[in-house]
Design a protein around this motif. Sequence first.
Motif, PDB file in Angstrom:
ATOM      1  N   ASP A  76       0.809  -1.240   0.000  1.00  0.00           N
ATOM      2  CA  ASP A  76       0.000   0.000   0.000  1.00  0.00           C
ATOM      3  C   ASP A  76       0.836   1.281   0.000  1.00  0.00           C
ATOM      4  N   PRO A  77       1.719   1.458  -1.000  1.00  0.00           N
ATOM      5  CA  PRO A  77       2.533   2.678  -1.034  1.00  0.00           C
ATOM      6  C   PRO A  77       1.665   3.922  -1.201  1.00  0.00           C
ATOM      7  N   LYS A  78       2.090   5.023  -0.549  1.00  0.00           N
ATOM      8  CA  LYS A  78       1.308   6.258  -0.545  1.00  0.00           C
ATOM      9  C   LYS A  78       2.223   7.470  -0.634  1.00  0.00           C
ATOM     10  N   VAL A  79       1.604   8.596  -0.958  1.00  0.00           N
ATOM     11  CA  VAL A  79       2.220   9.903  -0.757  1.00  0.00           C
ATOM     12  C   VAL A  79       1.311  10.624   0.235  1.00  0.00           C
ATOM     13  N   ILE A  80       1.918  11.277   1.231  1.00  0.00           N
ATOM     14  CA  ILE A  80       1.141  11.846   2.343  1.00  0.00           C
ATOM     15  C   ILE A  80       1.490  13.324   2.514  1.00  0.00           C
ATOM     16  N   ALA A  81       0.458  14.133   2.713  1.00  0.00           N
ATOM     17  CA  ALA A  81       0.657  15.560   3.013  1.00  0.00           C
ATOM     18  C   ALA A  81       0.048  15.884   4.365  1.00  0.00           C
ATOM     19  N   LEU A  82       0.861  16.484   5.240  1.00  0.00           N
ATOM     20  CA  LEU A  82       0.398  16.904   6.559  1.00  0.00           C
ATOM     21  C   LEU A  82       0.290  18.431   6.607  1.00  0.00           C
ATOM     22  N   ASP A  83      -0.612  18.913   7.440  1.00  0.00           N
ATOM     23  CA  ASP A  83      -0.660  20.335   7.755  1.00  0.00           C
ATOM     24  C   ASP A  83       0.611  20.667   8.532  1.00  0.00           C
ATOM     25  N   LYS A  84       1.437  21.571   8.002  1.00  0.00           N
ATOM     26  CA  LYS A  84       2.743  21.780   8.654  1.00  0.00           C
ATOM     27  C   LYS A  84       2.618  22.472  10.015  1.00  0.00           C
ATOM     28  N   ALA A  85       1.455  23.078  10.279  1.00  0.00           N
ATOM     29  CA  ALA A  85       1.256  23.742  11.572  1.00  0.00           C
ATOM     30  C   ALA A  85       0.804  22.781  12.669  1.00  0.00           C
ATOM     31  N   THR A  86       0.128  21.686  12.271  1.00  0.00           N
ATOM     32  CA  THR A  86      -0.482  20.788  13.264  1.00  0.00           C
ATOM     33  C   THR A  86      -0.046  19.327  13.154  1.00  0.00           C
ATOM     34  N   GLY A  87       0.475  18.912  11.997  1.00  0.00           N
ATOM     35  CA  GLY A  87       0.816  17.501  11.785  1.00  0.00           C
ATOM     36  C   GLY A  87      -0.370  16.631  11.420  1.00  0.00           C
ATOM     37  N   LYS A  88      -1.538  17.248  11.212  1.00  0.00           N
ATOM     38  CA  LYS A  88      -2.745  16.477  10.842  1.00  0.00           C
ATOM     39  C   LYS A  88      -2.752  16.195   9.342  1.00  0.00           C
ATOM     40  N   LEU A  89      -3.376  15.077   8.959  1.00  0.00           N
ATOM     41  CA  LEU A  89      -3.440  14.673   7.551  1.00  0.00           C
ATOM     42  C   LEU A  89      -4.275  15.659   6.746  1.00  0.00           C
ATOM     43  N   ARG A  90      -3.706  16.107   5.614  1.00  0.00           N
ATOM     44  CA  ARG A  90      -4.463  16.970   4.701  1.00  0.00           C
ATOM     45  C   ARG A  90      -4.893  16.204   3.454  1.00  0.00           C
ATOM     46  N   SER A  92      -3.934  12.230   1.103  1.00  0.00           N
ATOM     47  CA  SER A  92      -3.146  11.008   0.917  1.00  0.00           C
ATOM     48  C   SER A  92      -3.418  10.491  -0.490  1.00  0.00           C
ATOM     49  N   PHE A  93      -2.363  10.102  -1.181  1.00  0.00           N
ATOM     50  CA  PHE A  93      -2.489   9.577  -2.548  1.00  0.00           C
ATOM     51  C   PHE A  93      -2.012   8.131  -2.561  1.00  0.00           C
ATOM     52  N   ALA A  94      -2.866   7.218  -3.017  1.00  0.00           N
ATOM     53  CA  ALA A  94      -2.502   5.794  -3.083  1.00  0.00           C
ATOM     54  C   ALA A  94      -1.799   5.516  -4.408  1.00  0.00           C
ATOM     55  N   ARG A  95      -0.538   5.074  -4.320  1.00  0.00           N
ATOM     56  CA  ARG A  95       0.245   4.804  -5.526  1.00  0.00           C
ATOM     57  C   ARG A  95      -0.125   3.426  -6.072  1.00  0.00           C
ATOM     58  N   GLN A  96      -0.312   3.335  -7.376  1.00  0.00           N
ATOM     59  CA  GLN A  96      -0.666   2.055  -7.990  1.00  0.00           C
ATOM     60  C   GLN A  96       0.232   1.776  -9.187  1.00  0.00           C
ATOM     61  N   SER A  97       0.835   0.590  -9.187  1.00  0.00           N
ATOM     62  CA  SER A  97       1.639   0.169 -10.334  1.00  0.00           C
ATOM     63  C   SER A  97       1.693  -1.352 -10.356  1.00  0.00           C
ATOM     64  N   GLU A  98       2.247  -1.876 -11.440  1.00  0.00           N
ATOM     65  CA  GLU A  98       2.367  -3.331 -11.587  1.00  0.00           C
ATOM     66  C   GLU A  98       3.654  -3.870 -10.959  1.00  0.00           C
ATOM     67  N   ALA A  99       4.461  -2.988 -10.372  1.00  0.00           N
ATOM     68  CA  ALA A  99       5.725  -3.447  -9.773  1.00  0.00           C
ATOM     69  C   ALA A  99       5.434  -4.428  -8.641  1.00  0.00           C
ATOM     70  N   LYS A 100       6.101  -5.567  -8.656  1.00  0.00           N
ATOM     71  CA  LYS A 100       5.872  -6.591  -7.623  1.00  0.00           C
ATOM     72  C   LYS A 100       6.424  -6.131  -6.276  1.00  0.00           C
ATOM     73  N   LYS A 101       7.580  -5.438  -6.299  1.00  0.00           N
ATOM     74  CA  LYS A 101       8.179  -4.923  -5.068  1.00  0.00           C
ATOM     75  C   LYS A 101       7.769  -3.455  -4.934  1.00  0.00           C
ATOM     76  N   THR A 121       6.722  12.700  -7.980  1.00  0.00           N
ATOM     77  CA  THR A 121       6.987  11.718  -6.932  1.00  0.00           C
ATOM     78  C   THR A 121       7.173  10.322  -7.506  1.00  0.00           C
ATOM     79  N   PRO A 122       8.441   9.897  -7.715  1.00  0.00           N
ATOM     80  CA  PRO A 122       8.695   8.548  -8.220  1.00  0.00           C
ATOM     81  C   PRO A 122       8.540   7.498  -7.129  1.00  0.00           C
ATOM     82  N   GLY A 123       7.941   6.365  -7.502  1.00  0.00           N
ATOM     83  CA  GLY A 123       7.841   5.211  -6.615  1.00  0.00           C
ATOM     84  C   GLY A 123       8.175   3.957  -7.398  1.00  0.00           C
ATOM     85  N   SER A 124       7.818   2.814  -6.881  1.00  0.00           N
ATOM     86  CA  SER A 124       8.102   1.568  -7.586  1.00  0.00           C
ATOM     87  C   SER A 124       7.208   1.448  -8.824  1.00  0.00           C
TER      88      SER A 124
END
Length: 253
Positions: A76-90, A92-101, A121-124
């Motif tokens: 379940d790889p993701k990209v996450i953005a937090l509110d920089k003032a509070t640390g709360k979630l603003r 989340s993006f779920a990354r999807q690809s055919e990469a096995k790893k 944002t590069p991922g697998s």
Amino acid sequence: SPRAHRKNSHASPTPIFEDKKLYVHFGHLGTACLDALTGKTIWATQEFAYSPVHGNGSSPVLFEDLLIFNADAETDPKVIALDKATGKLRWSFARQSEAKKKFSFCTPLIIDANGQKQLITPGSGVVNALNPKTGEEIWRCYYDQGYSVVPRPVYAHGMIYLSSGYDKPVLYAIKVDEGSKGDVTSTHIAWTIDKAAPHNPSMAVIGDELYFVADNGILTCADAKTGQVHYSERCTGPISASLLVADGKLYLQ
């Protein structure tokens, strides 16, 4: 805690200093904001724990009021953005690809493409370009089974330059233009180089030239617009550090 890679530590991500605050990120172990003058914790969160492989490597980036980081976990790889003032979630993006790893360690890059801010944002197996404000995808480009992606992308000449990671890295030059929407794999790859591409060191562009060093120490200089290789020669011993450009010189350490 899962064992870190021998080249790594659980504190590998680079901190960010801004406006008397220090933002520190420990991947699956959490994220925090400190008052840089007193060391006092302003906020800290472990809400976004995940199952890592080899420990942590991705540094966060700031965009306006957000602290953004890749969380390319074992699953379940993701990209996450937090509110920089509070640390709360603003967002989340779920990354999807055919990469096995699924695990990767890349630091995202914010670019200005024709007046539009994009989070690259590069991922697998895939690089995603997101709207940094909302986390909505603008475009994506696939590179099959590439995983454990480390080198930070570079943006110049209207192109993103990146390496596809393990096991056999391929260097991709991907055009970013008005037509960059959705899956651009078949339309926007300008050129590729599959010899002496980096597993770990990030690349550099100086003028019209792209420089990159393979982990075995072979440095390559290529035309950034066409991919034509000017030279490729052994320059150091084994190397993991990114290239540094300063004062018209290229530093390899």
